[in-house]
Design an enzyme around this catalytic site. Structure first.
Site, PDB file in Angstrom:
ATOM      1  N   GLN A 188      23.877  86.099  30.014  1.00 21.31           N
ATOM      2  CA  GLN A 188      24.018  87.169  29.018  1.00 21.31           C
ATOM      3  C   GLN A 188      22.708  87.491  28.305  1.00 21.31           C
ATOM      4  O   GLN A 188      22.569  88.544  27.698  1.00 21.31           O
ATOM      5  CB  GLN A 188      25.075  86.773  27.982  1.00 21.31           C
ATOM      6  CG  GLN A 188      26.463  86.665  28.557  1.00 21.31           C
ATOM      7  CD  GLN A 188      27.362  85.768  27.732  1.00 21.31           C
ATOM      8  OE1 GLN A 188      27.991  86.225  26.784  1.00 21.31           O
ATOM      9  NE2 GLN A 188      27.420  84.492  28.066  1.00 21.31           N
ATOM     10  N   ARG A 189      21.767  86.575  28.333  1.00 21.13           N
ATOM     11  CA  ARG A 189      20.484  86.779  27.650  1.00 21.13           C
ATOM     12  C   ARG A 189      19.391  87.290  28.578  1.00 21.13           C
ATOM     13  O   ARG A 189      18.329  87.689  28.114  1.00 21.13           O
ATOM     14  CB  ARG A 189      20.002  85.461  27.037  1.00 21.13           C
ATOM     15  CG  ARG A 189      20.897  84.871  25.974  1.00 21.13           C
ATOM     16  CD  ARG A 189      20.267  83.600  25.424  1.00 21.13           C
ATOM     17  NE  ARG A 189      21.075  82.945  24.426  1.00 21.13           N
ATOM     18  CZ  ARG A 189      21.062  83.255  23.128  1.00 21.13           C
ATOM     19  NH1 ARG A 189      20.284  84.234  22.697  1.00 21.13           N
ATOM     20  NH2 ARG A 189      21.819  82.601  22.273  1.00 21.13           N
ATOM     21  N   GLY A 246      28.754  84.068  21.526  1.00 16.71           N
ATOM     22  CA  GLY A 246      29.177  84.693  20.288  1.00 16.71           C
ATOM     23  C   GLY A 246      29.350  83.718  19.139  1.00 16.71           C
ATOM     24  O   GLY A 246      29.530  84.135  18.000  1.00 16.71           O
ATOM     25  N   HIS A 255      23.871  81.694  29.825  1.00 18.55           N
ATOM     26  CA  HIS A 255      22.595  82.350  29.534  1.00 18.55           C
ATOM     27  C   HIS A 255      22.329  83.572  30.404  1.00 18.55           C
ATOM     28  O   HIS A 255      21.323  84.264  30.189  1.00 18.55           O
ATOM     29  CB  HIS A 255      21.458  81.334  29.644  1.00 18.55           C
ATOM     30  CG  HIS A 255      21.466  80.344  28.513  1.00 18.55           C
ATOM     31  ND1 HIS A 255      22.297  79.247  28.488  1.00 18.55           N
ATOM     32  CD2 HIS A 255      20.775  80.316  27.354  1.00 18.55           C
ATOM     33  CE1 HIS A 255      22.108  78.581  27.372  1.00 18.55           C
ATOM     34  NE2 HIS A 255      21.192  79.200  26.668  1.00 18.55           N
ATOM     35  N   GLU A 279      33.118  81.613  23.084  1.00 19.22           N
ATOM     36  CA  GLU A 279      32.884  80.164  23.114  1.00 19.22           C
ATOM     37  C   GLU A 279      33.421  79.443  21.880  1.00 19.22           C
ATOM     38  O   GLU A 279      33.804  78.272  21.939  1.00 19.22           O
ATOM     39  CB  GLU A 279      31.384  79.882  23.260  1.00 19.22           C
ATOM     40  CG  GLU A 279      30.537  80.475  22.137  1.00 19.22           C
ATOM     41  CD  GLU A 279      29.046  80.419  22.407  1.00 19.22           C
ATOM     42  OE1 GLU A 279      28.650  79.777  23.386  1.00 19.22           O
ATOM     43  OE2 GLU A 279      28.275  81.020  21.618  1.00 19.22           O
ATOM     44  N   LYS A 318      14.242  74.678  17.325  1.00 16.95           N
ATOM     45  CA  LYS A 318      14.304  73.353  16.710  1.00 16.95           C
ATOM     46  C   LYS A 318      13.221  73.111  15.662  1.00 16.95           C
ATOM     47  O   LYS A 318      13.224  72.065  15.012  1.00 16.95           O
ATOM     48  CB  LYS A 318      14.172  72.274  17.796  1.00 16.95           C
ATOM     49  CG  LYS A 318      15.309  72.243  18.791  1.00 16.95           C
ATOM     50  CD  LYS A 318      15.109  71.107  19.784  1.00 16.95           C
ATOM     51  CE  LYS A 318      16.246  71.046  20.786  1.00 16.95           C
ATOM     52  NZ  LYS A 318      16.064  69.921  21.743  1.00 16.95           N
ATOM     53  N   THR A 365      19.849  88.648  17.141  1.00 16.68           N
ATOM     54  CA  THR A 365      20.912  87.837  17.716  1.00 16.68           C
ATOM     55  C   THR A 365      21.734  88.690  18.663  1.00 16.68           C
ATOM     56  O   THR A 365      22.067  89.831  18.332  1.00 16.68           O
ATOM     57  CB  THR A 365      21.845  87.224  16.649  1.00 16.68           C
ATOM     58  OG1 THR A 365      22.972  86.622  17.294  1.00 16.68           O
ATOM     59  CG2 THR A 365      22.346  88.259  15.661  1.00 16.68           C
ATOM     60  N   ILE A 366      22.065  88.143  19.822  1.00  7.60           N
ATOM     61  CA  ILE A 366      22.938  88.889  20.732  1.00  7.60           C
ATOM     62  C   ILE A 366      24.374  88.885  20.211  1.00  7.60           C
ATOM     63  O   ILE A 366      25.199  89.687  20.653  1.00  7.60           O
ATOM     64  CB  ILE A 366      22.909  88.330  22.171  1.00  7.60           C
ATOM     65  CG1 ILE A 366      23.555  86.936  22.252  1.00  7.60           C
ATOM     66  CG2 ILE A 366      21.499  88.312  22.728  1.00  7.60           C
ATOM     67  CD1 ILE A 366      23.809  86.467  23.668  1.00  7.60           C
ATOM     68  N   ASP A 367      24.683  87.995  19.252  1.00  6.58           N
ATOM     69  CA  ASP A 367      26.050  87.855  18.762  1.00  6.58           C
ATOM     70  C   ASP A 367      26.459  88.977  17.814  1.00  6.58           C
ATOM     71  O   ASP A 367      27.651  89.130  17.520  1.00  6.58           O
ATOM     72  CB  ASP A 367      26.226  86.515  18.048  1.00  6.58           C
ATOM     73  CG  ASP A 367      25.891  85.331  18.943  1.00  6.58           C
ATOM     74  OD1 ASP A 367      26.071  85.448  20.167  1.00  6.58           O
ATOM     75  OD2 ASP A 367      25.429  84.293  18.420  1.00  6.58           O
TER      76      ASP A 367
END
Length: 370
Positions: A288-289, A184, A286, A236, A76, A139-141
């Site tokens: 996934q992280r 994603g 989360h 998502e 942020k 980025t995991i995406d």
């Protein structure tokens, strides 16, 4: 030669491999040059507050395998549009000069920025102000077009694949359909890779709008063959034909205010009226992280960190480290980000006619598109 002082910060969301990059930058820099390294906490917020910690061989020992980041994250805090309180009222201001002044006060020569679109946009802007910046994509995406793959993606895919295996057994036991929502944003890479590896029956990704009737058709076809359970993996940000992605909430003070979420529940509720099965939904979120970083991501992070150190030694600032044609290289931050606001049109998206989609369809996986 003057001893170099290097600062590192991690911005945006967390990703497996951030600690491995920090670990690698610290070690590579110490082995290549005479230097001191610090880390700003909570991304650009730490730069604004001059809140940092020493990064030494000792303080970074044992972090290579750990998920998260020892420097903490914040998604942020954009110092070029930062919320400050004046006369009791919150206002947005450009306070980037505070960050620059803090670096000058501490004698920082180089700023290494680990982050995604928003974080690297600020990195580019600091570079334009004369700060010696090196960017590392995160980025995991796996949706950054300037590099072939980002660290964190492999770990996320492994985690989703493992959980699909667990969901298979409970789905089969109860003859249920389970709709699994994965991360994603507007890119379907995690769903596509894990869906193939995890034997999903349906994969729904943002790049291929889906038909609910086609999802039901695939499930009913499996039921008719005696396979009275199914796994649906959905990104998502996936959208129904003629519709749009489901936004769970809007975070006004974030560089990416629209937070996707709720598509799995939406599909499950609709689908239960079209099939004979009980339909449940599961949001991996989360998970996934978290946890340990995969071996592939540790290796990739070591390569990114080492190349960042090489760019510092060579004085090639204003660049982002990138994996191009299998080799570590660099791309100017101005080319990575440009002057336009980041949008999905500039992201690396799944090709609906690409090889992996063809592979999935050849294995009998439906994308509910035809």
């Amino acid at each position: 030669m003057k001893k170099k002082k290097i600062a590192i910060l991690t911005g945006g969301g967390d990703a497996p491999g951030l600690n491995a990059v920090i670990y690698s930058v610290v070690r590579a820099c110490h082995n290549m040059m005479d230097c001191e390294i610090i880390g700003y906490k909570f991304g650009y917020r730490g730069l604004y507050n001059n809140d940092f910690m020493p990064l030494t061989l000792e303080t970074t020992s044992g972090i290579l395998h750990k998920g998260g980041t020892m420097l903490y994250n914040s998604n942020k805090d954009n110092l070029f549009d930062y919320t400050v309180v004046e006369n009791g009222v919150s206002v947005k201001k450009d306070v980037s000069h505070v960050g620059v002044d803090n670096m000058k006060k501490e004698g920082v020569d180089v700023l290494v920025v680990l982050g995604g679109d928003g974080t690297l946009t600020s990195a580019r802007d600091f570079s334009r102000m004369g700060v010696n910046v090196i960017g590392v994509p995160k980025t995991i995406d796996n949706d950054l077009g300037a590099t072939e793959i980002t660290f964190g993606f492999d770990t996320a895919v492994n985690i989703v694949t493992e959980n699909l295996g667990r969901l298979h057994t409970t789905a089969e036991s109860h003859h249920r359909v389970i709709v699994v929502e994965v991360m994603g944003r507007s890119a379907g890479w995690i769903a596509l890779h894990s869906g193939i590896a995890g034997s999903a029956d349906v994969i729904l990704i943002p790049e291929i709008p889906y038909s609910m009737e086609k999802v039901a058709e695939k499930i009913n076809e499996r039921n008719a063959r005696g396979k009275r359970f199914s796994i649906v993996v959905v990104t998502e940000g996936a959208k129904e034909k003629g519709g749009s992605a489901i936004v769970s909430k809007v975070v006004d003070d974030s560089p990416d205010p629209n937070r996707f979420g709720g598509v799995a529940e939406y599909i499950a509720n609709r689908l239960e009226k079209l099939v004979d099965n009980e339909v449940r939904h599961c949001v991996l979120g989360h998970i996934q992280r978290g946890g340990e970083t995969s071996a592939a991501d540790r290796l990739l992070s070591a390569r990114y960190g080492t190349r960042a150190a090489e760019l510092i030694k060579e004085g090639k600032f204003g660049n982002m480290v990138a994996l191009i044609s299998g080799n570590m290289a660099q791309v100017p931050l101005d080319e990575v980000i440009g002057d336009a606001k980041i949008s999905t049109s500039g992201d690396k998206l799944v090709d609906p006619k690409g090889e992996l989609v063809r592979v999935a369809k050849s294995l009998g996986i439906s994308f509910a598109d035809a």
